[in-house]
Design a protein around this motif. Structure first.
Motif, PDB file in Angstrom:
ATOM      1  N   UNK A  89      60.549  41.888   5.120  1.00  0.00           N
ATOM      2  CA  UNK A  89      60.446  41.942   6.384  1.00  0.00           C
ATOM      3  C   UNK A  89      59.793  40.624   6.837  1.00  0.00           C
ATOM      4  N   UNK A  90      59.056  39.720   6.531  1.00  0.00           N
ATOM      5  CA  UNK A  90      58.738  38.562   6.751  1.00  0.00           C
ATOM      6  C   UNK A  90      60.026  37.410   6.608  1.00  0.00           C
ATOM      7  N   UNK A  91      60.888  37.654   5.801  1.00  0.00           N
ATOM      8  CA  UNK A  91      62.119  36.836   5.818  1.00  0.00           C
ATOM      9  C   UNK A  91      63.110  37.240   6.988  1.00  0.00           C
ATOM     10  N   UNK A  92      63.139  38.581   7.115  1.00  0.00           N
ATOM     11  CA  UNK A  92      64.241  39.012   8.339  1.00  0.00           C
ATOM     12  C   UNK A  92      63.345  38.536   9.740  1.00  0.00           C
ATOM     13  N   UNK A  93      62.073  38.426   9.807  1.00  0.00           N
ATOM     14  CA  UNK A  93      61.561  38.133  10.845  1.00  0.00           C
ATOM     15  C   UNK A  93      62.066  36.468  11.279  1.00  0.00           C
ATOM     16  N   UNK A  94      61.832  35.768  10.346  1.00  0.00           N
ATOM     17  CA  UNK A  94      62.146  34.048  10.227  1.00  0.00           C
ATOM     18  C   UNK A  94      63.650  34.134  10.573  1.00  0.00           C
ATOM     19  N   UNK A  95      64.562  34.883   9.961  1.00  0.00           N
ATOM     20  CA  UNK A  95      65.961  35.017  10.200  1.00  0.00           C
ATOM     21  C   UNK A  95      66.146  35.154  11.753  1.00  0.00           C
ATOM     22  N   UNK A  96      65.498  36.325  12.070  1.00  0.00           N
ATOM     23  CA  UNK A  96      65.751  36.651  13.707  1.00  0.00           C
ATOM     24  C   UNK A  96      65.399  35.880  14.547  1.00  0.00           C
ATOM     25  N   UNK A  97      64.313  35.377  14.716  1.00  0.00           N
ATOM     26  CA  UNK A  97      63.408  34.639  15.450  1.00  0.00           C
ATOM     27  C   UNK A  97      64.220  32.985  15.573  1.00  0.00           C
ATOM     28  N   UNK A  98      64.519  32.755  14.176  1.00  0.00           N
ATOM     29  CA  UNK A  98      65.224  31.148  14.156  1.00  0.00           C
ATOM     30  C   UNK A  98      66.617  31.311  14.849  1.00  0.00           C
ATOM     31  N   UNK A  99      67.009  32.574  14.760  1.00  0.00           N
ATOM     32  CA  UNK A  99      68.747  32.491  15.358  1.00  0.00           C
ATOM     33  C   UNK A  99      68.555  32.676  16.780  1.00  0.00           C
ATOM     34  N   UNK A 100      67.397  33.054  17.277  1.00  0.00           N
ATOM     35  CA  UNK A 100      67.142  33.111  18.759  1.00  0.00           C
ATOM     36  C   UNK A 100      66.629  31.826  19.451  1.00  0.00           C
ATOM     37  N   UNK A 101      66.535  30.692  18.522  1.00  0.00           N
ATOM     38  CA  UNK A 101      66.018  29.380  18.897  1.00  0.00           C
ATOM     39  C   UNK A 101      64.571  29.231  19.085  1.00  0.00           C
ATOM     40  N   UNK A 102      63.723  30.072  18.199  1.00  0.00           N
ATOM     41  CA  UNK A 102      62.402  29.654  18.064  1.00  0.00           C
ATOM     42  C   UNK A 102      62.189  28.981  16.932  1.00  0.00           C
ATOM     43  N   UNK A 103      60.989  28.134  17.040  1.00  0.00           N
ATOM     44  CA  UNK A 103      60.432  27.093  16.220  1.00  0.00           C
ATOM     45  C   UNK A 103      59.282  27.638  15.606  1.00  0.00           C
ATOM     46  N   UNK A 104      59.143  27.675  14.096  1.00  0.00           N
ATOM     47  CA  UNK A 104      58.332  28.010  13.412  1.00  0.00           C
ATOM     48  C   UNK A 104      57.080  26.839  13.275  1.00  0.00           C
ATOM     49  N   UNK A 105      56.020  26.933  14.198  1.00  0.00           N
ATOM     50  CA  UNK A 105      55.132  25.961  14.197  1.00  0.00           C
ATOM     51  C   UNK A 105      53.563  26.490  13.581  1.00  0.00           C
ATOM     52  N   UNK A 106      53.018  25.699  12.744  1.00  0.00           N
ATOM     53  CA  UNK A 106      51.730  26.067  12.475  1.00  0.00           C
ATOM     54  C   UNK A 106      50.719  25.580  13.138  1.00  0.00           C
ATOM     55  N   UNK A 107      49.369  26.597  13.409  1.00  0.00           N
ATOM     56  CA  UNK A 107      48.425  26.138  14.261  1.00  0.00           C
ATOM     57  C   UNK A 107      47.311  26.135  13.419  1.00  0.00           C
ATOM     58  N   UNK A 108      46.149  25.191  13.700  1.00  0.00           N
ATOM     59  CA  UNK A 108      44.824  24.988  12.774  1.00  0.00           C
ATOM     60  C   UNK A 108      44.465  26.295  12.571  1.00  0.00           C
ATOM     61  N   UNK A 109      43.668  26.256  11.364  1.00  0.00           N
ATOM     62  CA  UNK A 109      42.920  27.502  10.690  1.00  0.00           C
ATOM     63  C   UNK A 109      41.334  27.005  11.019  1.00  0.00           C
ATOM     64  N   UNK A 110      40.907  26.020  11.149  1.00  0.00           N
ATOM     65  CA  UNK A 110      39.819  25.361  11.251  1.00  0.00           C
ATOM     66  C   UNK A 110      39.814  25.152  12.989  1.00  0.00           C
ATOM     67  N   UNK A 111      39.174  25.971  13.817  1.00  0.00           N
ATOM     68  CA  UNK A 111      39.034  25.660  15.092  1.00  0.00           C
ATOM     69  C   UNK A 111      37.802  25.796  15.882  1.00  0.00           C
ATOM     70  N   UNK A 112      37.676  25.454  17.194  1.00  0.00           N
ATOM     71  CA  UNK A 112      36.563  25.721  17.650  1.00  0.00           C
ATOM     72  C   UNK A 112      36.213  27.233  18.042  1.00  0.00           C
ATOM     73  N   UNK A 113      34.986  27.477  17.886  1.00  0.00           N
ATOM     74  CA  UNK A 113      34.465  28.935  18.237  1.00  0.00           C
ATOM     75  C   UNK A 113      34.606  29.388  19.681  1.00  0.00           C
ATOM     76  N   UNK A 114      35.437  30.244  19.954  1.00  0.00           N
ATOM     77  CA  UNK A 114      35.911  30.685  21.282  1.00  0.00           C
ATOM     78  C   UNK A 114      35.345  32.153  21.488  1.00  0.00           C
ATOM     79  N   UNK A 115      35.021  32.607  22.508  1.00  0.00           N
ATOM     80  CA  UNK A 115      34.757  34.275  22.668  1.00  0.00           C
ATOM     81  C   UNK A 115      36.152  34.770  22.659  1.00  0.00           C
TER      82      UNK A 115
END
Length: 610
Positions: free
Chosen positions: A158-184
């Motif tokens: 399922x993860x692989x199929x997700x990447x296939x589909x979204x990439x084919x639609x022009x989406x970019x896979x971009x990582x965001x931080x896992x150490x962030x500012x605490x927000x509510x």
């Protein structure tokens, strides 16, 4: 054995391979000694192959084979042979062949198992499974079981199929931080102390929400990420302290495009991984209709039993319990203009449901704060009997006509001045009936629906102020912008939930991109300028530099796989989950740490009793 590396997997061999010399690697699933013939079921993640040690095997090979026990890890060299017609196992992909062993090498032995890896069923067909904490303690063994292998493999697909589909639609896979500012963000954050900045903390993200919005400001108009998220909240079957979501965001978009893109992704995933065809368009139901008809904003639509407005019954008899529900009293009733007297017609079960069965349903309604569950049956003559029937004798034709009730039907009622409470309580009864009576349509295995037009604000009675139903960056629908402050209760948000089989699978919304509009939302929910600046200042600042209109959604990957596997807990589709106490019995996490580590982080542990 000269070369013990496998040449084929345990699920690969077929009748066309007869005569080939092969090497298999795997685990001993079971052995059978028939006196002169010894059979070994050898397993790896690809399948099972039967190995036969017969008269042609050397004494040394026979000796090794006789010593094998469950879960020994071995290599087998041998020749592929066809099974006799009477011995073919049609339940196995490799059931037409077996491998005649010429050599066996034991890589490693196994201790006695804490539970069976093989599927064990009771006489009634019920699967015997070890208790969850034992399975989690020996998770590496639990993961060898066929159902767990299936679930984890499907998750990868399922993860692989997700990447296939979204990439084919022009989406970019971009990582965001896992150490962030605490927000509510609704739940408690997991905090990580900083050694370099004494007394300060990073937070693990509850979602990549703020960062994906910043990526839209940055000009990356189609983003996705299979994102790890963390929430310090009590665990339950479909929640975990750490979980994974398919995070998506789009710029220069609208709700229709987000919904259509998500539908396309789900259609692609289900077809690619399960060969299952989803409908071209998913149902769309307003939040009010979802509650009014099904008693939930995540209705299970695999069966068609709708709740009905029964306000007319308050005028047909002097039955006080129905008066308040029909009177449209209370803040939310005035807002939604719907009756708090709800009816549910259960078809053709009156002769099967005893008072004890109905009391069990009433207990469900009371769990959701209903004062009770009124009922009556339509007997074989078309007259009412049982429950509240004495109040409505002689009114059968009118009531049955309006509610669509017939002979042998059971009619259930919940009445409350609070419309949403009445809907929720009877909706829980509806859900229980679906399960008890197995009302699910077998041709409708996966029923998706969009819930739209949610209230933007909810009134917090305890704290006496407005709160946002979703989050504070959700865009209010444009027709309400002029009346945000004067009538918050009427405002609907440009937000949407995707539900599947009675579970919320995803939440999303169009986002605010105007700093002035964002300031107004902060003020309505009681966020001071200073507090908002401290928590979200960096995002609001970014909006001052030409933020595009944008919106997104985040389907839960764990919950999606759980439903695709027909499991009842996401524990069954995560390789190494925590238990319901947010702990891991396998590696005893969370655990104490050395004093030196605490000193480095400037942390002092106070005894709870102190």
């Amino acid at each position: 054995m000269e070369n013990s590396k496998r040449t084929v997997t345990c699920g690969e061999l077929r009748k066309s391979d007869v005569g080939k010399k092969v090497v298999l690697n795997g685990w001993v699933s079971r052995t059978r000694d028939l006196g002169g013939l010894l059979f070994i079921r050898l397993r790896d993640r690809y399948g099972i192959t039967q190995v036969m040690v017969g008269d042609n095997a050397s004494d040394e090979v026979k000796k090794i084979a006789a010593s094998l026990k469950s879960e020994y890890c071995i290599a087998v060299e041998g020749t592929v042979a066809a099974r006799a017609d009477k011995d073919i196992n049609s339940d196995m992909a490799t059931g037409e062949i077996e491998v005649e062993a010429s050599d066996i090498e034991i890589f490693t032995t196994s201790q006695e198992l804490p539970f069976s890896i093989e599927e064990v069923r009771q006489k009634d067909g019920t699967l015997v499974v070890a208790n969850e904490d034992l399975r989690l303690k020996y998770r590496y063994l639990d993961l060898r079981r066929a159902p767990m292998q299936h679930n984890i493999i499907l998750r990868s697909q399922v993860a692989f199929a997700t990447r296939e589909y979204l990439t084919s639609k022009g989406f970019l896979e971009i990582e965001t931080p896992t150490f962030i500012k605490s927000t509510p963000e609704g739940a408690r954050d997991y905090l990580v102390p900083s050694r370099v900045h004494p007394g300060k903390f990073y937070s693990l993200p509850q979602s990549p929400q703020l960062y994906k919005q910043l990526l839209m400001v940055s000009g990356f108009d189609k983003y996705f990420q299979i994102a790890r998220c963390y929430r310090d909240e009590d665990a339950r079957g479909d929640r975990q302290p750490e979980f994974t979501q398919i995070d998506m965001e789009m710029s220069f978009t609208n709700r229709e495009e987000v919904l259509t893109t998500t539908e396309g992704m789900m259609q692609y995933i289900f077809k690619k991984t399960l060969n299952y065809d989803l409908p071209a368009k998913f149902d769309r139901i307003s939040w009010e209709d979802a509650f009014d008809l099904y008693g939930s904003d995540k209705p299970d639509l695999r069966f068609d039993m709708k709740m009905q407005d029964a306000a007319f019954m308050a005028d047909l008899a002097d039955f006080n319990a129905f008066k308040a529900g029909a009177a449209n009293a209370g803040r939310d009733i005035q807002r939604h203009k719907r009756s708090g007297l709800k009816a549910l017609v259960v078809k053709n079960v009156a002769d099967k449901y005893s008072r004890k069965n109905i009391e069990a349903l009433e207990a469900v309604a009371k769990l959701y704060k209903a004062k009770g569950l009124a009922w009556m049956k339509v007997n074989a003559e078309g007259a009412f009997e049982g429950g509240i029937s004495k109040f409505y004798a002689g009114k059968e034709a009118e009531i049955c006509g309006k509610l669509g009730a017939e002979k042998n039907d059971l009619i259930l009622f919940v009445s409350d001045e609070n419309w949403q409470l009445a809907c929720t309580a009877l909706g829980a009864v509806r859900k229980q009936l679906g399960k008890d009576l197995n009302l699910y349509n077998p041709a409708d295995e996966f029923h998706f629906a969009w819930i739209i037009d949610f209230p933007y604000f909810a009134w917090n009675e305890e704290e006496n102020h407005w709160e946002t139903e979703h989050h504070m960056f959700t865009l209010p629908q444009k027709q309400y912008w002029d009346t945000l402050e004067s009538d918050p209760g009427a405002v609907k948000g440009d937000l949407y939930d995707l539900v599947l089989n009675g579970y919320e699978l995803a939440s999303g919304s169009m986002r605010i991109n105007d700093p002035a509009l964002q300031e107004r939302i902060f003020e309505i929910v009681g966020y001071s300028r200073e507090r908002a600046e401290k928590a979200f200042g960096f995002l609001v600042q970014a909006f001052k530099f030409g933020a595009p209109p944008h919106g997104g959604i985040a389907p839960g990957l764990d919950r999606l796989i759980m439903l695709m596997c027909h499991e009842e807990s996401i524990h069954e589709v995560i390789a190494f989950p925590k238990n319901n106490l947010a702990a891991s019995p396998m590696d005893e996490c969370p655990s104490p740490v050395d004093q030196q580590q605490l000193d480095d982080l400037h942390i002092t542990i106070h005894d709870a009793e102190e």
